[in-house]
Design a protein around this motif. Sequence first.
Motif, mmCIF file in Angstrom:
data_model
loop_
_atom_site.group_PDB
_atom_site.id
_atom_site.type_symbol
_atom_site.label_atom_id
_atom_site.label_comp_id
_atom_site.label_asym_id
_atom_site.label_seq_id
_atom_site.Cartn_x
_atom_site.Cartn_y
_atom_site.Cartn_z
ATOM 1 N N ALA A 209 0.832 -1.205 0.000
ATOM 2 C CA ALA A 209 0.000 0.000 0.000
ATOM 3 C C ALA A 209 0.864 1.253 0.000
ATOM 4 O O ALA A 209 0.575 2.226 -0.710
ATOM 5 N N VAL A 210 1.948 1.242 0.783
ATOM 6 C CA VAL A 210 2.872 2.378 0.804
ATOM 7 C C VAL A 210 3.436 2.624 -0.588
ATOM 8 O O VAL A 210 3.461 3.766 -1.081
ATOM 9 N N ARG A 211 3.873 1.573 -1.260
ATOM 10 C CA ARG A 211 4.471 1.742 -2.583
ATOM 11 C C ARG A 211 3.443 2.184 -3.622
ATOM 12 O O ARG A 211 3.745 2.983 -4.517
ATOM 13 N N LEU A 212 2.231 1.692 -3.518
ATOM 14 C CA LEU A 212 1.171 2.150 -4.432
ATOM 15 C C LEU A 212 0.864 3.624 -4.218
ATOM 16 O O LEU A 212 0.703 4.386 -5.176
ATOM 17 N N LEU A 213 0.798 4.040 -2.958
ATOM 18 C CA LEU A 213 0.574 5.458 -2.660
ATOM 19 C C LEU A 213 1.744 6.309 -3.142
ATOM 20 O O LEU A 213 1.546 7.389 -3.714
ATOM 21 N N ASN A 214 2.962 5.822 -2.944
ATOM 22 C CA ASN A 214 4.142 6.551 -3.412
ATOM 23 C C ASN A 214 4.177 6.662 -4.932
ATOM 24 O O ASN A 214 4.784 7.589 -5.475
ATOM 25 N N SER A 215 3.528 5.734 -5.619
ATOM 26 C CA SER A 215 3.501 5.766 -7.079
ATOM 27 C C SER A 215 2.459 6.739 -7.611
ATOM 28 O O SER A 215 2.353 6.930 -8.822
ATOM 29 N N GLY A 216 1.668 7.327 -6.705
ATOM 30 C CA GLY A 216 0.682 8.324 -7.118
ATOM 31 C C GLY A 216 -0.758 7.882 -7.024
ATOM 32 O O GLY A 216 -1.673 8.652 -7.333
ATOM 33 N N LEU A 217 -0.982 6.636 -6.589
ATOM 34 C CA LEU A 217 -2.358 6.169 -6.432
ATOM 35 C C LEU A 217 -2.973 6.695 -5.146
ATOM 36 O O LEU A 217 -2.274 7.152 -4.240
ATOM 37 N N LYS A 218 -4.290 6.608 -5.059
ATOM 38 C CA LYS A 218 -5.026 6.925 -3.847
ATOM 39 C C LYS A 218 -5.712 5.672 -3.322
ATOM 40 O O LYS A 218 -6.024 4.763 -4.088
ATOM 41 N N LYS A 219 -5.919 5.629 -2.019
ATOM 42 C CA LYS A 219 -6.600 4.507 -1.391
ATOM 43 C C LYS A 219 -8.077 4.826 -1.217
ATOM 44 O O LYS A 219 -8.419 5.881 -0.690
ATOM 45 N N ARG A 220 -8.930 3.923 -1.681
ATOM 46 C CA ARG A 220 -10.361 4.026 -1.425
ATOM 47 C C ARG A 220 -10.742 2.979 -0.375
ATOM 48 O O ARG A 220 -10.119 1.911 -0.285
ATOM 49 N N ALA A 221 -11.766 3.286 0.399
ATOM 50 C CA ALA A 221 -12.201 2.376 1.457
ATOM 51 C C ALA A 221 -13.457 1.628 1.035
ATOM 52 O O ALA A 221 -14.403 2.233 0.524
ATOM 53 N N ALA A 222 -13.443 0.326 1.252
ATOM 54 C CA ALA A 222 -14.665 -0.465 1.095
ATOM 55 C C ALA A 222 -15.360 -0.482 2.449
ATOM 56 O O ALA A 222 -15.234 -1.425 3.235
ATOM 57 N N LYS A 223 -16.061 0.588 2.739
ATOM 58 C CA LYS A 223 -16.811 0.729 3.989
ATOM 59 C C LYS A 223 -18.283 0.642 3.643
ATOM 60 O O LYS A 223 -18.758 1.355 2.764
ATOM 61 N N PHE A 224 -19.019 -0.234 4.332
ATOM 62 C CA PHE A 224 -20.388 -0.582 3.969
ATOM 63 C C PHE A 224 -20.426 -1.198 2.572
ATOM 64 O O PHE A 224 -21.374 -1.001 1.805
#
Length: 282
Positions: A209-224
Amino acid sequence: MKTFSKSALIISTYNWPEALQLCLLSVLGQSVLPDEVIIADDGSTGQTAEVIEALRPMFPVKLVHVWQEDEGFQLSKIRNKAIATSSCDYIIQIDGDLILHKNFIKDHLSLSKRGTFVAGSRVLMNRELSEKMLSLRKSQVTPFQSGLGNFTNRFSIAWLSRYMADRYKTHDIFALRGCNMAFWREDLLRVNGYNEVFHGWGREDNEIAVRLLNSGLKKRAAKFAGVVFHIYHPEVDRGHCPKNEAYLTEALLNKTVYCGQGLHQYIAHVEPVRLTEREFAL
């Protein structure tokens, strides 16, 4: 709901065929099926293969068994091999000790968005309920039954999940679990997949996740959304966790994007369309 050329569900497992059977039965109950299901098997005995073969005739989509020798806990390696085996655009990743809500795949596909990866959570089942589900071979869980924890994680509510996706702990790398994540395959290729320096339990999911974020991606949450019910088992050995924590800290401090020992070592040797459906081992 969005449509894709192909989507794959990768299920990691190790020597718990009874739980894997419930997991696969819950896949069969999905309102929307993936295009293929890949079992990422970290060295199980033949009993796991027997479960997969027994269920294969029931599957309307391709069911692939990717296996490697048992050389200790090497989850990163077997996930990389499974990803290499797939040619699908979108990879949804779970563990084989989960029972899926009927809209699990549908929810993940709805939350997918270019430039992002998705991180979900889980609902813990207690020992009594887990043993009952296993003994009855029951693959459906209702949100209000006794023996469940994590109350707000039990519900799939489409409109609320869309609202929460870009608001719930989007910068928190610890607000995720590798047992419930989804990625665009091209993004995994960009960062070289999972880092195989991770041995034993822990932090390989946070580090990718750190490397994906460092590559410019954003994290979305699967909440509900993307609801899964976790079958109880004793905690695994966490003896390697301090070393794995150090690898995670290194990725954070160095703003790492690409790992040296990862996915690409298998891509050069794998032609997914030529694999047998039973097994792929390197």
